[in-house]
Design a protein around this motif. Structure first.
Motif, PDB file in Angstrom:
ATOM      1  N   THR A 304       1.019  -1.404  -0.085  1.00 48.00           N
ATOM      2  CA  THR A 304       0.056  -0.568  -0.082  1.00 48.00           C
ATOM      3  C   THR A 304       0.787   1.591   0.049  1.00 48.00           C
ATOM      4  O   THR A 304       0.016   2.287  -0.610  1.00 48.00           O
ATOM      5  CB  THR A 304      -1.286  -0.263   1.216  1.00 48.00           C
ATOM      6  OG1 THR A 304      -1.427  -1.114   1.325  1.00 48.00           O
ATOM      7  CG2 THR A 304      -1.796   0.737   1.085  1.00 48.00           C
ATOM      8  N   PHE A 305       1.897   1.566   1.020  1.00 42.45           N
ATOM      9  CA  PHE A 305       3.266   2.183   0.813  1.00 42.45           C
ATOM     10  C   PHE A 305       4.063   2.560  -0.355  1.00 42.45           C
ATOM     11  O   PHE A 305       4.085   3.678  -0.262  1.00 42.45           O
ATOM     12  CB  PHE A 305       3.520   2.240   2.231  1.00 42.45           C
ATOM     13  CG  PHE A 305       1.825   2.715   2.865  1.00 42.45           C
ATOM     14  CD1 PHE A 305       0.946   3.670   3.590  1.00 42.45           C
ATOM     15  CD2 PHE A 305       1.739   1.679   3.218  1.00 42.45           C
ATOM     16  CE1 PHE A 305      -0.304   3.570   3.527  1.00 42.45           C
ATOM     17  CE2 PHE A 305       0.533   0.832   4.707  1.00 42.45           C
ATOM     18  CZ  PHE A 305      -0.593   2.115   4.300  1.00 42.45           C
ATOM     19  N   PRO A 306       4.898   1.703   0.210  1.00 44.58           N
ATOM     20  CA  PRO A 306       6.247   2.094  -0.604  1.00 44.58           C
ATOM     21  C   PRO A 306       5.686   2.290  -2.493  1.00 44.58           C
ATOM     22  O   PRO A 306       4.760   2.036  -3.135  1.00 44.58           O
ATOM     23  CB  PRO A 306       6.972   0.259  -1.154  1.00 44.58           C
ATOM     24  CG  PRO A 306       6.047  -0.875   0.261  1.00 44.58           C
ATOM     25  CD  PRO A 306       4.879  -0.087   0.123  1.00 44.58           C
ATOM     26  N   GLU A 307       7.131   3.097  -2.689  1.00 46.34           N
ATOM     27  CA  GLU A 307       6.845   3.509  -3.724  1.00 46.34           C
ATOM     28  C   GLU A 307       7.151   2.164  -5.598  1.00 46.34           C
ATOM     29  O   GLU A 307       7.986   0.980  -5.018  1.00 46.34           O
ATOM     30  CB  GLU A 307       8.135   4.286  -4.127  1.00 46.34           C
ATOM     31  CG  GLU A 307       8.196   5.994  -4.172  1.00 46.34           C
ATOM     32  CD  GLU A 307       6.894   6.497  -5.333  1.00 46.34           C
ATOM     33  OE1 GLU A 307       6.968   5.780  -5.948  1.00 46.34           O
ATOM     34  OE2 GLU A 307       5.359   7.064  -4.332  1.00 46.34           O
ATOM     35  N   GLU A 308       6.061   2.641  -6.237  1.00 50.49           N
ATOM     36  CA  GLU A 308       7.174   1.389  -7.257  1.00 50.49           C
ATOM     37  C   GLU A 308       7.681   1.534  -8.275  1.00 50.49           C
ATOM     38  O   GLU A 308       7.976   2.900  -8.581  1.00 50.49           O
ATOM     39  CB  GLU A 308       5.604   0.906  -7.685  1.00 50.49           C
ATOM     40  CG  GLU A 308       4.432  -0.361  -6.394  1.00 50.49           C
ATOM     41  CD  GLU A 308       2.964  -0.417  -7.257  1.00 50.49           C
ATOM     42  OE1 GLU A 308       2.160  -0.401  -8.705  1.00 50.49           O
ATOM     43  OE2 GLU A 308       2.901  -1.234  -7.171  1.00 50.49           O
ATOM     44  N   PRO A 309       7.873   0.976  -9.587  1.00 46.52           N
ATOM     45  CA  PRO A 309       8.965   0.757 -10.200  1.00 46.52           C
ATOM     46  C   PRO A 309       7.945   2.281 -11.003  1.00 46.52           C
ATOM     47  O   PRO A 309       7.176   1.301 -10.983  1.00 46.52           O
ATOM     48  CB  PRO A 309       9.686   0.076 -10.954  1.00 46.52           C
ATOM     49  CG  PRO A 309       9.338  -1.299 -10.038  1.00 46.52           C
ATOM     50  CD  PRO A 309       8.036  -0.753  -8.786  1.00 46.52           C
ATOM     51  N   ALA A 310       8.700   3.336 -12.343  1.00 45.30           N
ATOM     52  CA  ALA A 310       8.184   3.795 -12.491  1.00 45.30           C
ATOM     53  C   ALA A 310       7.594   2.827 -13.785  1.00 45.30           C
ATOM     54  O   ALA A 310       5.929   3.559 -13.985  1.00 45.30           O
ATOM     55  CB  ALA A 310       8.780   4.885 -13.116  1.00 45.30           C
ATOM     56  N   ALA A 311       7.730   2.046 -14.676  1.00 46.59           N
ATOM     57  CA  ALA A 311       7.333   1.151 -14.940  1.00 46.59           C
ATOM     58  C   ALA A 311       5.944  -0.065 -14.354  1.00 46.59           C
ATOM     59  O   ALA A 311       6.979  -0.932 -13.972  1.00 46.59           O
ATOM     60  CB  ALA A 311       8.464   0.636 -16.855  1.00 46.59           C
ATOM     61  N   SER A 312       5.484  -0.429 -15.178  1.00 42.95           N
ATOM     62  CA  SER A 312       4.511  -1.051 -14.368  1.00 42.95           C
ATOM     63  C   SER A 312       4.066  -1.785 -15.385  1.00 42.95           C
ATOM     64  O   SER A 312       3.045  -1.356 -16.448  1.00 42.95           O
ATOM     65  CB  SER A 312       2.959  -0.822 -13.562  1.00 42.95           C
ATOM     66  OG  SER A 312       1.949  -1.914 -12.895  1.00 42.95           O
ATOM     67  N   GLU A 313       4.044  -3.228 -15.269  1.00 38.52           N
ATOM     68  CA  GLU A 313       3.632  -4.486 -16.272  1.00 38.52           C
ATOM     69  C   GLU A 313       1.854  -4.127 -16.365  1.00 38.52           C
ATOM     70  O   GLU A 313       1.094  -3.657 -14.880  1.00 38.52           O
ATOM     71  CB  GLU A 313       3.410  -5.920 -16.084  1.00 38.52           C
ATOM     72  CG  GLU A 313       5.730  -5.928 -15.873  1.00 38.52           C
ATOM     73  CD  GLU A 313       5.157  -7.146 -15.860  1.00 38.52           C
ATOM     74  OE1 GLU A 313       4.329  -7.698 -16.043  1.00 38.52           O
ATOM     75  OE2 GLU A 313       6.145  -8.282 -15.909  1.00 38.52           O
ATOM     76  N   ALA A 314       1.275  -3.860 -17.187  1.00 38.69           N
ATOM     77  CA  ALA A 314      -0.344  -3.461 -16.647  1.00 38.69           C
ATOM     78  C   ALA A 314      -0.732  -4.433 -18.165  1.00 38.69           C
ATOM     79  O   ALA A 314      -1.601  -4.213 -19.115  1.00 38.69           O
ATOM     80  CB  ALA A 314      -0.747  -2.577 -17.294  1.00 38.69           C
TER      81      ALA A 314
END
Length: 318
Positions: A304-314
């Motif tokens: 819920t809180f940590p930053e995710e990588p800028a590119a996300s598989e969608a």
């Protein structure tokens, strides 16, 4: 008293969009987790006595989806439908109590299905008018509380990912606007508050029943009002949202009383309590949330809180 729910949370700047959305998410989680306990038959006598069930209280799909909404709006300051669909599918835990339609939809999105096609399939191509889009949206309304029109727009976008029917969308819009106006302090006059939410809600059954909620604003028995407006027994947005906004108006400054009043009406108790908790969490903030309840609830997922990588598989964005 130490609360596992609160111990690892970020500390955003007071009154910031992040802070008020987090307060809403916490309120939603408390309502969801406590409400879910009253699907256990042995706990029903506790509900009548307003006594707390034994801890821990796990949360359900209501909270899991709300966490995805929260994480995405914190990261993007808007609803990116493709990203949100991917997040719902990636984080989908079958054991959290999802309905069969959404279970199937998220499984197919994970497998590469297009969410726009899948969300339009139910009800002969009209999409679902269930309460699932409304149950998760209050933190988004709190994030955009400075601009209720923007809250309504983003809520509609968030709803369409899984609930394309106009009533499913309207339920989400109503809850988001209710959270925004509650944070603004517009709920001091309950009748005017519910009327303002109705005015911002697209025409249809949800809006009509919000009008009925205005006419019932002076009634004192939540169970009777729930029988009149609907307390989620049909798991639809029109059958769920107006009652929850009535409760939020009547019990605007007492989080505990609001959740007990909501639960007393029966129906889809985890979802009605989650909606009320999300709206009032935005209004009362963390100091207004019961410490004992926070200590009893399962912690929120770390993602819920940590930053995710800028590119996300969608998956499923075609």
């Amino acid at each position: 008293m130490t609360s596992a729910l609160l111990s690892a949370l970020p500390r955003p700047a007071p009154a910031s969009p992040h802070a008020r959305a987090l307060d809403s998410l916490l309120g939603l989680t408390l309502g969801d987790a406590l409400g879910a306990q009253f699907f256990v038959p042995d706990n029903l006598p506790l509900l009548r006595r307003r006594a707390l069930p034994a801890a821990p209280w796990p949360w359900t799909d209501d909270t899991e989806m709300a966490c995805s909404v929260f994480a995405e709006v914190v990261r993007n300051d808007r609803v990116d439908q493709d990203r949100l669909a991917a997040a719902f599918a990636r984080r989908h835990d079958f054991d959290r109590g999802y309905g069969p339609t959404v279970n199937r939809m998220l499984r197919l999105i994970r497998a590469g299905g297009a969410w726009r096609e899948l969300s339009a399939e139910p009800f002969d191509g009209q999409g679902s008018w269930g309460n699932g889009a409304a149950m998760r949206v209050a933190p988004l309304g709190a994030w955009f509380a400075d601009d209720p029109e923007r809250a309504a727009y983003e809520a509609a976008a968030s709803a369409e990912v899984t609930h394309r029917h106009p009533e499913g969308v309207a339920g989400a819009v109503a809850v988001a606007v209710a959270a925004a106006l509650a944070w603004q302090g517009r709920s001091e006059d309950p009748e005017a508050y519910v009327s303002a939410v109705a005015a911002a809600t697209p025409p249809g059954l949800v809006r009509e029943r919000l009008g009925a909620a205005v006419r019932l604003i002076d009634r004192g028995d939540p169970a009777r009002v729930g029988r009149s407006l609907g307390s989620g027994r049909r798991v639809s947005a029109p059958d769920t949202v107006p009652f929850t906004i009535w409760v939020a108006a009547r019990y605007r400054d007492d989080f505990e009383a609001a959740i007990w009043a909501t639960a007393s009406a029966g129906g889809d108790v985890d979802t009605t309590c989650a909606i009320v908790g999300g709206i009032l969490g935005a209004r009362v903030g963390r100091p207004g949330l019961p410490e004992a309840w926070c200590a009893a609830v399962e912690p929120l997922p770390a993602w819920t809180f940590p930053e995710e990588p800028a590119a996300s598989e969608a998956p499923g964005t075609a």
